[in-house]
Design a protein around this motif. Sequence first.
Motif, PDB file in Angstrom:
ATOM      1  N   PHE A  80       0.819  -1.211   0.000  1.00  0.00           N
ATOM      2  CA  PHE A  80       0.000   0.000   0.000  1.00  0.00           C
ATOM      3  C   PHE A  80       0.855   1.264   0.000  1.00  0.00           C
ATOM      4  O   PHE A  80       0.525   2.248  -0.668  1.00  0.00           O
ATOM      5  CB  PHE A  80      -0.958  -0.005   1.198  1.00  0.00           C
ATOM      6  N   THR A  84       0.413   3.421  -3.440  1.00  0.00           N
ATOM      7  CA  THR A  84      -0.351   4.666  -3.340  1.00  0.00           C
ATOM      8  C   THR A  84       0.529   5.903  -3.536  1.00  0.00           C
ATOM      9  O   THR A  84       0.037   6.946  -3.981  1.00  0.00           O
ATOM     10  CB  THR A  84      -1.125   4.749  -2.011  1.00  0.00           C
ATOM     11  N   ALA A  87       0.564   6.090  -7.214  1.00  0.00           N
ATOM     12  CA  ALA A  87      -0.721   6.651  -7.640  1.00  0.00           C
ATOM     13  C   ALA A  87      -0.707   8.173  -7.525  1.00  0.00           C
ATOM     14  O   ALA A  87      -1.069   8.886  -8.474  1.00  0.00           O
ATOM     15  CB  ALA A  87      -1.851   6.057  -6.798  1.00  0.00           C
ATOM     16  N   THR A  94      -7.750   8.161  -6.103  1.00  0.00           N
ATOM     17  CA  THR A  94      -8.504   7.026  -5.549  1.00  0.00           C
ATOM     18  C   THR A  94      -8.102   5.770  -6.290  1.00  0.00           C
ATOM     19  O   THR A  94      -8.091   5.741  -7.525  1.00  0.00           O
ATOM     20  CB  THR A  94     -10.025   7.224  -5.717  1.00  0.00           C
ATOM     21  N   ASP A  97      -8.635  -1.572  -4.691  1.00  0.00           N
ATOM     22  CA  ASP A  97      -7.734  -2.720  -4.594  1.00  0.00           C
ATOM     23  C   ASP A  97      -8.452  -4.018  -4.953  1.00  0.00           C
ATOM     24  O   ASP A  97      -9.548  -4.289  -4.455  1.00  0.00           O
ATOM     25  CB  ASP A  97      -7.188  -2.801  -3.160  1.00  0.00           C
ATOM     26  N   CYS A 123      -1.634   4.516   3.230  1.00  0.00           N
ATOM     27  CA  CYS A 123      -2.212   4.939   1.950  1.00  0.00           C
ATOM     28  C   CYS A 123      -2.042   6.444   1.727  1.00  0.00           C
ATOM     29  O   CYS A 123      -2.550   7.248   2.505  1.00  0.00           O
ATOM     30  CB  CYS A 123      -3.691   4.562   1.876  1.00  0.00           C
ATOM     31  N   THR A 127      -8.521   4.852  -0.732  1.00  0.00           N
ATOM     32  CA  THR A 127      -8.495   3.470  -1.177  1.00  0.00           C
ATOM     33  C   THR A 127      -9.800   2.764  -0.834  1.00  0.00           C
ATOM     34  O   THR A 127     -10.241   2.761   0.313  1.00  0.00           O
ATOM     35  CB  THR A 127      -7.316   2.711  -0.513  1.00  0.00           C
ATOM     36  N   GLY A 446      -4.294   9.301   2.929  1.00  0.00           N
ATOM     37  CA  GLY A 446      -5.420   8.613   2.304  1.00  0.00           C
ATOM     38  C   GLY A 446      -6.348   7.974   3.324  1.00  0.00           C
ATOM     39  O   GLY A 446      -5.924   7.557   4.407  1.00  0.00           O
TER      40      GLY A 446
END
Length: 460
Positions: A80, A84, A87, A94, A97, A123, A127, A446
């Motif tokens: 994670f 992330t 990301a 967002t 998973d 995160c 998520t 997150g």
Amino acid sequence: MELGTTVCAVRSKRVLIGNEVCPAVIIIKDEKIHQILSDSKSSGDVGCEVLDVGESVVMPGIVDSHVHVNEPGRSSWEGFWTATRAAAAGGVTTIVDMPLNSIPPTTTLDHFREKQQEATGKCFVDTAFWGGVIPGNQHELQPMIQAGVAGFKCFLIHSGVEEFPHVTDCDLHTAMKHLRGTGSVLLFHAEVDVQHTTHDPGDPCQYFTFLESRPDVMEVEAIRTVAELCLQYQVRCHIVHLSSAKPLKLIQKARQAGAPLTVETTHHYLSLCAENIPAGATQFKCCPPIRGSINQEQLWAALKDGQIDMVVSDHSPCTPDLKKLDSGDFTQAWGGISSLQFGLPLFWSSASKRGFQLLDVVRLLSRKPAQLCSLDNKKGRLAPGYDADLVIWDPEREFKIEEGSIHHKNKLTPYLGITLQGVVCATILRGRLIYREGSFCPEPLGKHLLIPQRKKEGQL
């Protein structure tokens, strides 16, 4: 403005609001978009410090609804923290998973809770989580829906991992009966084993040997089954990672008959083609396979026509040894491509040459994926009341993908060394600046997104 700080307002000459690109100031309050003003107002009128990004494009953060994080259990593949961060660097605010390839897979309520516990405090972006449908877990589906999974994923063919077995027709009918009326969605890896003959197994180091082992008919026949189930039960169904254009007529026919059926494709099917894959280059292997250039253009045409609803990464990493680069054997290598960080520029580099506009990017990469996982009341749109998730990017600027700038755990990707158009300058998550020009907020901000159960069936 320091990373991690709350942004009060963002100004740009190119803000994507509704169906237009215009100069605007986005006012942020309590993690939400509070107001969007035309840019005739000065920063003094706004009443707070404004982050002025000039000509950079400001649009809703990307929602990537197809990401394999693999934690717990296979955290050497990905985790994670690293996923992330990648990301955030790609303007993705967002992720959702997938229930595999973690150990245990997210196929029971207890496993779902274990997954959430593992993700806590790691995160950098928001998520959500898919659950899984496997043989015999039908009584876990309703409890997982009530606990907040976004929906469920199943395989019609071997998944690649033993702990996530594929379902039979009987399993599917059972699952559909448990999902009917919940408003949840069932995602399908839509390939089935079919009888096809080949006289010569071919050189396993040649890509076309692998491609011939996964012909289009495997997707066509699987999607035929999905379409029939979707029509029969009126449960929302979704085809993940469509690689072949051949089943599109089946999908259209089912939709016209009233099936609540949606479909995605991925960046690799739109950016890569079989003719250009070198011998032994197993970093290009995925299932379903990357097909030829004629098929690729048919996928682009279907996207333009609205026959394909969204584009996602299917980020599916592994450790380098599992790619069998030493032998170059496509038949033995793990199938999966890492691209979570680069979805926006991958898409834009190809789409902009085919007449796609910035509004299409928002629809295909943000709004439609948010709808799929029932997050469309808070994600995927710049409008008052929505989460202040923004990606600030330069669609004209080019960059080269180099290993040092890749933030997911294992750096092996077929995109290494290529030049793309579209640089993510900054990412804002619920009003907080989490990424800017290669640097990250020091702490992960997150949240876990638990999806409230829908009261009735819906369709994108």
